[in-house]
Write a protein that holds these residues in place. Structure first.
Motif, short mmCIF file in Angstrom:
data_model
loop_
_atom_site.label_atom_id
_atom_site.label_comp_id
_atom_site.label_asym_id
_atom_site.label_seq_id
_atom_site.Cartn_x
_atom_site.Cartn_y
_atom_site.Cartn_z
N ARG A 127 0.83 -1.21 0.00
CA ARG A 127 0.00 0.00 0.00
C ARG A 127 0.86 1.26 0.00
O ARG A 127 0.58 2.22 -0.72
CB ARG A 127 -0.92 -0.01 1.22
CG ARG A 127 -1.84 1.21 1.30
CD ARG A 127 -2.84 1.09 2.42
NE ARG A 127 -3.77 -0.02 2.19
CZ ARG A 127 -4.77 -0.34 3.02
NH1 ARG A 127 -4.96 0.36 4.13
NH2 ARG A 127 -5.56 -1.35 2.74
N GLU A 128 1.93 1.25 0.81
CA GLU A 128 2.82 2.41 0.87
C GLU A 128 3.55 2.62 -0.45
O GLU A 128 3.69 3.75 -0.93
CB GLU A 128 3.83 2.24 2.00
CG GLU A 128 4.89 3.33 2.12
CD GLU A 128 4.33 4.70 2.46
OE1 GLU A 128 5.08 5.68 2.38
OE2 GLU A 128 3.12 4.79 2.80
N GLU A 129 3.99 1.53 -1.06
CA GLU A 129 4.67 1.64 -2.35
C GLU A 129 3.73 2.19 -3.42
O GLU A 129 4.11 3.06 -4.21
CB GLU A 129 5.22 0.28 -2.79
CG GLU A 129 5.99 0.34 -4.09
CD GLU A 129 6.64 -0.98 -4.45
OE1 GLU A 129 6.02 -1.74 -5.21
OE2 GLU A 129 7.76 -1.24 -3.96
N ALA A 130 2.51 1.72 -3.44
CA ALA A 130 1.52 2.19 -4.42
C ALA A 130 1.26 3.68 -4.23
O ALA A 130 1.11 4.43 -5.21
CB ALA A 130 0.23 1.40 -4.29
N ARG A 131 1.19 4.13 -2.98
CA ARG A 131 0.95 5.55 -2.70
C ARG A 131 2.09 6.41 -3.24
O ARG A 131 1.87 7.44 -3.88
CB ARG A 131 0.81 5.77 -1.19
CG ARG A 131 0.50 7.23 -0.82
CD ARG A 131 0.58 7.45 0.67
NE ARG A 131 1.94 7.33 1.17
CZ ARG A 131 2.86 8.29 1.04
NH1 ARG A 131 2.56 9.43 0.43
NH2 ARG A 131 4.07 8.10 1.53
N ARG A 132 3.31 5.96 -3.03
CA ARG A 132 4.47 6.72 -3.48
C ARG A 132 4.58 6.73 -5.01
O ARG A 132 4.95 7.74 -5.60
CB ARG A 132 5.75 6.16 -2.86
CG ARG A 132 5.83 6.39 -1.35
CD ARG A 132 7.19 6.00 -0.81
NE ARG A 132 7.30 6.37 0.58
CZ ARG A 132 8.39 6.89 1.14
NH1 ARG A 132 9.45 7.14 0.39
NH2 ARG A 132 8.43 7.16 2.42
N ALA A 134 2.04 6.48 -7.07
CA ALA A 134 0.95 7.34 -7.54
C ALA A 134 1.31 8.81 -7.40
O ALA A 134 0.89 9.65 -8.20
CB ALA A 134 -0.34 7.03 -6.79
N ALA A 135 2.13 9.13 -6.38
CA ALA A 135 2.55 10.51 -6.15
C ALA A 135 3.71 10.90 -7.05
O ALA A 135 4.15 12.06 -7.04
CB ALA A 135 2.95 10.69 -4.69
N GLU A 137 6.84 9.80 -6.89
CA GLU A 137 8.11 9.90 -6.19
C GLU A 137 9.19 9.09 -6.93
O GLU A 137 8.94 7.98 -7.39
CB GLU A 137 7.98 9.40 -4.75
CG GLU A 137 7.10 10.26 -3.88
CD GLU A 137 7.13 9.82 -2.42
OE1 GLU A 137 8.15 9.23 -2.01
OE2 GLU A 137 6.13 10.04 -1.71
#
Length: 274
Positions: A127-132, A134-135, A137
């Protein structure tokens, strides 16, 4: 058949140290009745320049070296390196690292008593990797030593020959190395093992400053099922203060030697070649 290469990066002008490596490889190929290749390692587009590549060819021709054509330029074969990277990713051997260079430096010096340790990490939670991602990064693809060790069952089988001696590779000191980054594309280690395999290089003759690189390159060869060349790391040429000759420290270039009247025969004699 004996096949070797000289593989400079066009980031500056060649100096005596480069001449020694090129002459050593060329002479070894000649004695063995083999092949001598020139490869231009220009994957770092931020530092490589066409003018320096042209100067490399001019300098080698001045030394009376002959090489096969066409010359392989790494910048023209990014698909080959991407294919290798994709395979390592599919095999679960890579992970995305979002840490900045500053964060990595801090992590490497956070050991007890301030000892510097090789960087090691692991994939972020999904989930954290997907968020980053998508942002938007930036991240680097790192080779997981833990996953590699598990895949190979340890380092015992990672042997290679260097100057007539057999060694077992130990990639641990390098930590989880970067194999690709957005700003400079794929890393040297990955490109060089792919190139050596595709070009059928049987003998790698290069300076002792690259001896440690052999350990991680041997690991990549095993993970990618690539052949392992025979290595020979020769001593480095030093300046009057005992420092190795290098572009970044202003070592006198071959073109400067020519401009002040030195002949190729004189330089080769100075370096111990006829």
């Amino acid at each position: 058949m004996f096949v070797t290469r000289f593989a400079p990066s066009p980031t500056g002008y060649l100096h005596r140290g480069h001449a020694f490596s090129a002459l050593a490889a060329h002479q070894a190929a000649r004695v063995a009745g083999g092949r001598f290749l020139l490869r231009i390692e220009d994957i770092d587009a931020t530092r490589c320049r066409p003018a320096f590549e042209a100067a490399i060819c001019e300098d080698l021709a001045w030394l009376d070296l002959r090489w096969e054509t066409p010359v392989r330029r790494q910048s023209e074969h990014m698909a080959d390196y991407q294919s290798a990277l994709t395979r390592l990713e599919a095999d679960g051997l890579l992970y995305r690292c979002f840490r900045t260079r500053k964060e990595i430096a801090q992590a490497m010096t956070s050991a007890p008593h301030g000892a510097v340790e090789a960087f090691r990490s692991a994939p972020l939670p999904a989930r954290e990797e997907a968020r980053r991602l998508a942002a938007g990064e930036p991240f680097a693809w790192r080779l997981s030593l833990d996953a590699a060790r598990q895949r190979l069952g340890g380092w015992q089988g990672l042997t290679f020959s260097d100057s007539g001696q057999t060694f077992t590779a130990n990639p641990e000191p390098g930590g989880d190395i970067v194999l690709a980054r957005k700003d400079v594309g794929v890393a040297y280690h990955l490109a060089v093992v792919v190139d050596d395999a595709l070009q059928g290089i049987t003998h790698v003759i290069r300076g002792a400053d690259l001896a440690e690189a052999t350990h991680v390159q041997r690991l990549l060869q095993a993970l990618l099922d690539l052949p392992t060349p025979t290595y020979q790391h020769h001593p480095l040429l030093l300046d009057a203060e005992g420092h190795r000759l290098a572009k970044r420290t202003g070592a006198e270039s071959l073109r400067a030697l020519r401009e002040r009247g030195m002949s190729a025969a004189e330089l080769k004699g100075e370096l111990g070649f006829d």
